[in-house]
Scaffold this motif. Structure first.
Motif, PDB file in Angstrom:
ATOM      1  N   GLY A  67       9.035   5.221  -4.652  1.00 41.46           N
ATOM      2  CA  GLY A  67       9.999   5.299  -3.774  1.00 41.46           C
ATOM      3  C   GLY A  67       9.910   5.720  -2.314  1.00 41.46           C
ATOM      4  O   GLY A  67      10.783   5.653  -1.403  1.00 41.46           O
ATOM      5  N   ALA A  68       8.404   5.403  -1.842  1.00 40.75           N
ATOM      6  CA  ALA A  68       8.382   5.710  -0.349  1.00 40.75           C
ATOM      7  C   ALA A  68       9.003   4.597   0.521  1.00 40.75           C
ATOM      8  O   ALA A  68       9.145   5.016   1.544  1.00 40.75           O
ATOM      9  CB  ALA A  68       6.746   5.643  -0.368  1.00 40.75           C
ATOM     10  N   LEU A  69       9.237   3.439  -0.186  1.00 46.15           N
ATOM     11  CA  LEU A  69       9.946   2.193   0.697  1.00 46.15           C
ATOM     12  C   LEU A  69      11.417   2.589   0.654  1.00 46.15           C
ATOM     13  O   LEU A  69      12.124   1.962   1.305  1.00 46.15           O
ATOM     14  CB  LEU A  69       9.562   1.000  -0.231  1.00 46.15           C
ATOM     15  CG  LEU A  69       8.058   0.523  -0.172  1.00 46.15           C
ATOM     16  CD1 LEU A  69       8.047  -0.867  -0.532  1.00 46.15           C
ATOM     17  CD2 LEU A  69       7.653   0.471   1.299  1.00 46.15           C
ATOM     18  N   ASP A  70      12.053   3.593   0.074  1.00 48.97           N
ATOM     19  CA  ASP A  70      13.305   3.948  -0.122  1.00 48.97           C
ATOM     20  C   ASP A  70      13.708   5.088   0.555  1.00 48.97           C
ATOM     21  O   ASP A  70      14.927   5.861   0.282  1.00 48.97           O
ATOM     22  CB  ASP A  70      14.084   3.523  -1.492  1.00 48.97           C
ATOM     23  CG  ASP A  70      13.698   2.257  -2.030  1.00 48.97           C
ATOM     24  OD1 ASP A  70      13.901   1.446  -1.411  1.00 48.97           O
ATOM     25  OD2 ASP A  70      13.051   2.369  -3.142  1.00 48.97           O
ATOM     26  N   ASP A  71      12.967   6.010   1.058  1.00 50.41           N
ATOM     27  CA  ASP A  71      12.990   7.204   1.630  1.00 50.41           C
ATOM     28  C   ASP A  71      13.582   7.309   2.968  1.00 50.41           C
ATOM     29  O   ASP A  71      13.603   8.250   3.778  1.00 50.41           O
ATOM     30  CB  ASP A  71      11.612   8.012   1.528  1.00 50.41           C
ATOM     31  CG  ASP A  71      10.503   7.749   2.345  1.00 50.41           C
ATOM     32  OD1 ASP A  71      10.672   6.585   3.159  1.00 50.41           O
ATOM     33  OD2 ASP A  71       9.635   8.393   2.288  1.00 50.41           O
ATOM     34  N   VAL A 117      10.284   4.158   6.392  1.00 57.16           N
ATOM     35  CA  VAL A 117       9.371   3.118   6.484  1.00 57.16           C
ATOM     36  C   VAL A 117       9.462   2.215   7.649  1.00 57.16           C
ATOM     37  O   VAL A 117       8.368   1.941   8.311  1.00 57.16           O
ATOM     38  CB  VAL A 117       9.477   2.122   5.082  1.00 57.16           C
ATOM     39  CG1 VAL A 117      10.942   1.386   5.202  1.00 57.16           C
ATOM     40  CG2 VAL A 117       8.546   1.256   5.072  1.00 57.16           C
ATOM     41  N   TYR A 118      10.564   2.185   8.152  1.00 54.90           N
ATOM     42  CA  TYR A 118      10.818   1.459   9.465  1.00 54.90           C
ATOM     43  C   TYR A 118       9.880   2.167  10.677  1.00 54.90           C
ATOM     44  O   TYR A 118       9.143   1.626  11.342  1.00 54.90           O
ATOM     45  CB  TYR A 118      12.116   1.529  10.225  1.00 54.90           C
ATOM     46  CG  TYR A 118      12.306   0.611  11.343  1.00 54.90           C
ATOM     47  CD1 TYR A 118      12.390  -0.856  11.541  1.00 54.90           C
ATOM     48  CD2 TYR A 118      12.471   1.402  12.449  1.00 54.90           C
ATOM     49  CE1 TYR A 118      12.547  -1.442  12.621  1.00 54.90           C
ATOM     50  CE2 TYR A 118      12.917   0.796  13.785  1.00 54.90           C
ATOM     51  CZ  TYR A 118      12.703  -0.724  13.769  1.00 54.90           C
ATOM     52  OH  TYR A 118      12.739  -1.426  14.973  1.00 54.90           O
ATOM     53  N   ASP A 119      10.078   3.288  10.732  1.00 54.20           N
ATOM     54  CA  ASP A 119       9.509   4.069  11.736  1.00 54.20           C
ATOM     55  C   ASP A 119       7.893   4.029  11.513  1.00 54.20           C
ATOM     56  O   ASP A 119       7.305   4.085  12.527  1.00 54.20           O
ATOM     57  CB  ASP A 119       9.961   5.391  11.979  1.00 54.20           C
ATOM     58  CG  ASP A 119      11.382   5.710  12.597  1.00 54.20           C
ATOM     59  OD1 ASP A 119      11.791   4.786  13.312  1.00 54.20           O
ATOM     60  OD2 ASP A 119      12.098   6.605  12.340  1.00 54.20           O
ATOM     61  N   ARG A 120       7.561   4.197  10.380  1.00 52.55           N
ATOM     62  CA  ARG A 120       6.221   4.123  10.040  1.00 52.55           C
ATOM     63  C   ARG A 120       5.330   2.967  10.225  1.00 52.55           C
ATOM     64  O   ARG A 120       4.425   3.133  10.960  1.00 52.55           O
ATOM     65  CB  ARG A 120       6.281   4.552   8.303  1.00 52.55           C
ATOM     66  CG  ARG A 120       4.584   4.880   8.208  1.00 52.55           C
ATOM     67  CD  ARG A 120       4.741   5.237   6.659  1.00 52.55           C
ATOM     68  NE  ARG A 120       3.247   5.623   6.149  1.00 52.55           N
ATOM     69  CZ  ARG A 120       3.033   5.911   4.828  1.00 52.55           C
ATOM     70  NH1 ARG A 120       4.089   6.441   4.217  1.00 52.55           N
ATOM     71  NH2 ARG A 120       1.753   6.260   4.564  1.00 52.55           N
ATOM     72  N   ILE A 121       6.232   1.848  10.002  1.00 54.17           N
ATOM     73  CA  ILE A 121       5.435   0.555  10.324  1.00 54.17           C
ATOM     74  C   ILE A 121       5.504   0.322  11.704  1.00 54.17           C
ATOM     75  O   ILE A 121       4.432  -0.286  12.231  1.00 54.17           O
ATOM     76  CB  ILE A 121       6.068  -0.591   9.600  1.00 54.17           C
ATOM     77  CG1 ILE A 121       5.957  -0.536   7.788  1.00 54.17           C
ATOM     78  CG2 ILE A 121       5.690  -1.949   9.841  1.00 54.17           C
ATOM     79  CD1 ILE A 121       4.447  -0.716   7.528  1.00 54.17           C
ATOM     80  N   GLU A 154       0.799  -1.214   0.168  1.00 54.00           N
ATOM     81  CA  GLU A 154      -0.044   0.132   0.023  1.00 54.00           C
ATOM     82  C   GLU A 154       0.798   1.143  -0.031  1.00 54.00           C
ATOM     83  O   GLU A 154       0.486   2.250  -0.694  1.00 54.00           O
ATOM     84  CB  GLU A 154      -0.722  -0.071   1.268  1.00 54.00           C
ATOM     85  CG  GLU A 154      -2.210  -1.036   1.084  1.00 54.00           C
ATOM     86  CD  GLU A 154      -2.781  -1.117   2.507  1.00 54.00           C
ATOM     87  OE1 GLU A 154      -2.365  -0.085   3.275  1.00 54.00           O
ATOM     88  OE2 GLU A 154      -3.643  -1.874   2.439  1.00 54.00           O
ATOM     89  N   ILE A 155       1.886   1.205   0.922  1.00 50.66           N
ATOM     90  CA  ILE A 155       2.519   2.333   0.899  1.00 50.66           C
ATOM     91  C   ILE A 155       3.491   2.692  -0.392  1.00 50.66           C
ATOM     92  O   ILE A 155       3.557   3.630  -0.859  1.00 50.66           O
ATOM     93  CB  ILE A 155       3.809   2.194   1.963  1.00 50.66           C
ATOM     94  CG1 ILE A 155       3.025   2.314   3.315  1.00 50.66           C
ATOM     95  CG2 ILE A 155       4.981   3.207   1.965  1.00 50.66           C
ATOM     96  CD1 ILE A 155       3.977   1.691   4.655  1.00 50.66           C
TER      97      ILE A 155
END
Length: 484
Positions: free
Chosen positions: A415-419, A422-426, A408-409
Motif C-alpha cells: 500500500g506504500a504507493l497509495d498512501d 509517493v509524489y513528494d518522496r520521488i 522497490e517502494i
C-alpha cells in the motif's frame, strides 16, 4: 613547382612500396625501395637519399629503433615514419627519436607527398632524444584519423614550451590532452596545476591565479600562493578560458607578455616559470568578435591550436574506448564485463552528446549494475534512453529508473504507493542529487547553481533546508577530474 629528390621507401609490403613509389614518381621524384632494415642499411651505405620513408614493423627489426642511429650518422636526413600502430605512443616515439614526420596507416598519398616536399624544403633540425622510454599507458585512446591528427600535434609540442589552446565540446578529453603534453614533456617532473575558470567566483579568479597577500581583501588572513606559483617549473592548465572575466584577461595577458606577475595586494615581482595550456568548449574567435574575449589574449593563447573531435566524429573509436573503460572499471574493483559486436553497433549509433565522458560513465554504470558477464542490447538501450530499434526516446532512461524505484517502494510495504506520499518522496529523491550535483559543478556557489537551474537563490536555500543538504555538500569544491 615542388623540387624533386631521391626518396628511399622502406616497407615489407610490396603493394605499399609500389603504390607509394608510383605516387612519388608522379611528383617527379626518383624513388628506390627496400623491404627490410638490412636492405635499407645497404642503400644508405651506397648513397644518401634526400628523404627516407620507412615503416616501423619490418621483418628484421623495428624501423623506429633505427632512426636515432641513422641520424647520428646523417643528422640532416629527413625521416618520415609510417606505422599501422597508430597510437599516441607511436607518434611520440617517432618525434622523440628525431623523425621529421609521422604518418599513420592508412595514409593519404597527397599528405605523404606534402611531407616529402617539406623534408626536401628544409633540413631536419636535430632535437635531443628524451631518455626516458614512453610506455603505452597514455591517457588518450583512439586510432581514428581525427585522433591521429591530434597525436601528431601533441608529439610536435612536447619538446618545446609553446602555449597550446585545446578546443572541443564538453567531455571530449581536453584536460587529458593537457596532461599528455605535460607528462611527455621536459616539465613532467614539476607540478601540473589545473584551474577551471567556470568554477571560480569572478571576484576570486585573480587571487586564484596570482595569489594574495595577508590583508589584501576581507578574509585574507595569510599569504596564499596562486596557481602560477604552485605550478612553478611545470604546466598551468586554464580550463574553460572563455569564462574568464575581462579584467582577469587583462592581467593574464600582461603575464604572458612580460613573463612576470605580482600577487593581489603585493608589490614584489615574481617570475612566471610555467607552460600554459588553455582549453575551451566555446568559439573564442566568435567571442572576440562579440567583445567577450580580448583579441590580443586570444592570439597569445592560440599559438598551437588543438581541436578535439566529438565522439560522434570518431565512431570507429567507440568499441576501443568502451572496452578500455570496462577494463579500467575492473581494475578499480568492479565486476569485469564484456560487450559483443551487436552492442558495439548500438553504441556506435548513439549521438553521444556527452562525448567520451558520457561513454565512460555508461560503461562504469554497466559494470556495476549488469548481472551477466556479457552486457546485452536491452541493458544498453535502457540506459541510453533508446529502444532496441534505435528510435529516439530521450526520457526512456528516466522513466525506467522511476518505474524501478516505484517497484522497490511497493515491495517495501504493501500500500506504500497509495498512501499519498509517493509524489513528494520521488521528487525529493530526484531533486536532492540534482541540487548537490549542480552545487559541485559550481564549486559550492549557491548563486551560480541557482541561476544554472533557473530558480531563485532563496528557493535554493529553502530546498537545502527542506532536503537536509549539509553545508559541506553545498561547499564541496568542483571536480578537477572533468576531462573538459
Amino acid at each position: 613547382m615542388t623540387a624533386s629528390g631521391r626518396i628511399l621507401v622502406v616497407d615489407d609490403d610490396a603493394a605499399i612500396r609500389t603504390v607509394v613509389s608510383e605516387a612519388l614518381r608522379r611528383k617527379g621524384h626518383d624513388v628506390v625501395t627496400a623491404a627490410s632494415l638490412g636492405e635499407m642499411r645497404g642503400m644508405l651505405a651506397k648513397g644518401l637519399p634526400d628523404v627516407l620513408v620507412t615503416d616501423v614493423v619490418l621483418p628484421d627489426g623495428d624501423g623506429l629503433d633505427m632512426v636515432p642511429q641513422i641520424l647520428a650518422e646523417h643528422p640532416a636526413l629527413p625521416i618520415i615514419v609510417l606505422s599501422a600502430r597508430n597510437t599516441l605512443s607511436t607518434a611520440v616515439r617517432a618525434t622523440e627519436a628525431g623523425a621529421f614526420d609521422y604518418l599513420p596507416k592508412p595514409f593519404d598519398l597527397d599528405v605523404l607527398a606534402q611531407a616529402v616536399a617539406g623534408g626536401l624544403a628544409r633540413a631536419r633540425r636535430v632535437g635531443a632524444t628524451v631518455a626516458e622510454a614512453v610506455d603505452d599507458t597514455l591517457p588518450l585512446i583512439g586510432r581514428s584519423p581525427a585522433m591521429q591528427g591530434v597525436y601528431r600535434v601533441i608529439a610536435r609540442v612536447v619538446s618545446n614550451d609553446l602555449t597550446v589552446l585545446v578546443s572541443g565540446e564538453s567531455g571530449t578529453g581536453k584536460e587529458l590532452v593537457a596532461r599528455a603534453i605535460h607528462d611527455l614533456g621536459a616539465r613532467r617532473a614539476a607540478p601540473f596545476v589545473a584551474l577551471n575558470m567556470a568554477a571560480i567566483p569572478r571576484e576570486l579568479i585573480e587571487a586564484e591565479l596570482f595569489g594574495h597577500e595577508r590583508g589584501a581583501f576581507t578574509g585574507a588572513a595569510a599569504r596564499v600562493a596562486g596557481k602560477f606559483e604552485q605550478a612553478a617549473g611545470g604546466t598551468l592548465f586554464l580550463d574553460e578560458i572563455g569564462d574568464m572575466p575581462m579584467d582577469a584577461q587583462t592581467r593574464l595577458l600582461r603575464v604572458l607578455q612580460s613573463g612576470e606577475f605580482t600577487t593581489v595586494g603585493g608589490s614584489r615581482t615574481i617570475r612566471a616559470n610555467v607552460r600554459i595550456v588553455a582549453a575551451t568548449n566555446k568559439d573564442l574567435a566568435a567571442q572576440v568578435t562579440s567583445g567577450g574575449f580580448r583579441e590580443d589574449l586570444f592570439y597569445r593563447l592560440n599559438v598551437v591550436p588543438i581541436a578535439l573531435p566529438a565522439l560522434r566524429e570518431r565512431r570507429q573509436d567507440i568499441a576501443l574506448l568502451a572496452r578500455h573503460f570496462l577494463d579500467r572499471a575492473a581494475d578499480d574493483g568492479l565486476p569485469h564485463k564484456r560487450i559483443d559486436d551487436s552492442v558495439v553497433a548500438l553504441l556506435e549509433a548513439h549521438s553521444w552528446p556527452g562525448n567520451v565522458r558520457e561513454l565512460e560513465n555508461l560503461m562504469r554504470r554497466l559494470a556495476a549494475l549488469s548481472r551477466d558477464e556479457w552486457i546485452g542490447r536491452e541493458e544498453i538501450s535502457a540506459m541510453l534512453g533508446r529502444g532496441v530499434s534505435g528510435s529516439p526516446a530521450p526520457s526512456a532512461g528516466i522513466k525506467a529508473a522511476v518505474l524501478a524505484r516505484l517497484a522497490e517502494i511497493d515491495s517495501e510495504r504493501a500500500g506504500a504507493l497509495d498512501d499519498g506520499t509517493v509524489y513528494d518522496r520521488i521528487i525529493a529523491e530526484v531533486e536532492r542529487p540534482l541540487i548537490v550535483a549542480m552545487l559541485e559543478r559550481h564549486g559550492g556557489n549557491q548563486l551560480r547553481a541557482a541561476r544554472a537551474m533557473g530558480i531563485n537563490r532563496n528557493t535554493l536555500r529553502k530546498r537545502l533546508d527542506d532536503l537536509s543538504i549539509a553545508t559541506s555538500d553545498a561547499r564541496r569544491p568542483p571536480r578537477d577530474v572533468d576531462p573538459n
